[in-house]
Design a protein around this motif. Structure first.
Motif: not given
Length: 347
Positions: A35-41, A63-65, A68-83
């Motif tokens: 997470l120091e190298l990149c921000t995963p989504v 970290h569920g979002i 995409l404008d809710q991305i937080i650096p330093g977190k493993i972001n998971v975009l909810n593509v489906w519910r």
């Protein structure tokens, strides 16, 4: 236009949820230093990844979002593509699960096109269960070639070993008919440009493997090498491209000839991938060269036989992330170097 070399946003399509894709993704980011190298989504659903995480007994924080404008650096972001929930049966081929693999991939490709993510790393899919009326592509590369700018070329990479393909997912009995002067020139130029802008090799040396055994033995075992490959390679060489061949494929890797070149171009899929995977399996990366955006993936498939057992080797996926980051930085450097070239004054 690339904007930054730090805090690179890495989009990840989740692949086949019944395979090892989720496992290698989660294991890659167990190391917080990533997470120091990149921000995963991750393009998926946070509930299903939490279920898989629990099954693997890993403590990776997710970290569920929803945007995409809710991305937080330093977190493993998971975009909810489906519910909705997805029924998983790890290790099995399931058409319904294939639909979700494509939902993730299509959404992540759209984000890449719209520059909401910087690079894309794709987890393995099953080429059989992704087919539908809406998605009729053999795999990732063909879809990316349609959606992005450029001319996609499959290149396998492991450190200084780079193997590109003139033809990829083409039946063996159709390979010869695909080998035209136009195709060969285009693919060689694509490899050359990729080596320059993506790998910082200013004067790349490229080797091309022959189609037939012993490059046709002067026409005794096929005429394509002498009639098409050799003259096309000579034309490019005479125009300044350091391309050599065709070389007989059988001894090229065993004799370590490949070490003399910055890239090797095989005429068909297995000719290039069998030696590549023999030399580097588990550490290699599949890179889609030739496009205006960056996409990498691990060098393995869904591995249904070990899915859910917690024993999948994640090193190839981690290397795919590293390579995507390296190429992104290389393209920034190349862009800076070529943006305002010095003009030579006329005498």
């Amino acid at each position: 236009m690339m904007k930054k070399a730090e805090n690179i946003i890495v989009g990840i399509s989740i692949g086949d949820l019944n395979g090892i894709g989720s496992e290698v993704v989660l294991k890659t980011f167990e190391d917080s230093r990533m997470l120091e190298l990149c921000t995963p989504v991750i393009f998926a659903n946070v509930k299903i990844l939490s279920f898989i995480k629990k099954n693997l007994d890993t403590a990776v924080p997710l970290h569920g979002i929803d945007k995409l404008d809710q991305i937080i650096p330093g977190k493993i972001n998971v975009l909810n593509v489906w519910r909705e929930g997805v029924d998983l049966n790890l290790g099995t081929n399931d058409d319904k699960v294939g639909e979700y693999a494509i939902k993730s991939f299509v959404a992540s490709t759209k984000a890449l096109k719209e520059e909401q993510i910087d690079v894309l790393v794709t987890a393995p899919i099953n080429k059989y269960n992704i087919q539908s009326e809406e998605f009729k592509f053999p795999g990732h590369t063909d879809y990316l070639n349609q959606e992005l700018e450029g001319d996609a070329l499959m290149m396998m990479v492991q450190d200084s070993l780079r193997v590109g393909l003139l033809t990829d997912h083409v039946p063996l009995n159709q390979v010869a008919s695909h080998l035209t002067e136009t195709l060969i020139k285009r693919k060689i130029e694509t490899v050359k440009q990729s080596l320059i802008q993506d790998f910082n090799i200013i004067k790349p040396k490229i080797a091309v493997l022959g189609l037939n055994p012993h490059c046709g033995d002067g026409g005794v075992i096929g005429k394509e090498d002498d009639a098409i490959l050799k003259p096309t390679i000579e034309k490019l060489f005479n125009k300044g491209t350091l391309v050599f061949g065709p070389f007989a494929a059988d001894g090229f890797f065993g004799s370590s000839q490949y070490e003399k070149y910055d890239a090797i171009i095989a005429t068909y899929h297995d000719q290039g991938l069998i030696p590549f995977k023999t030399l580097s399996f588990g550490k290699g990366v599949n890179y889609t060269a030739g496009l205006n955006k960056i996409r990498t993936s691990p060098d393995h498939g869904t591995a249904y036989d070990i899915a859910g057992k917690g024993i999948a080797d994640y090193n190839s996926f981690k290397e795919a992330v590293y390579l995507a980051l390296d190429i992104y930085r290389s393209r920034i450097q190349y862009e800076e170097m070529t943006q305002n070239p010095l003009k030579v004054k006329e005498k």
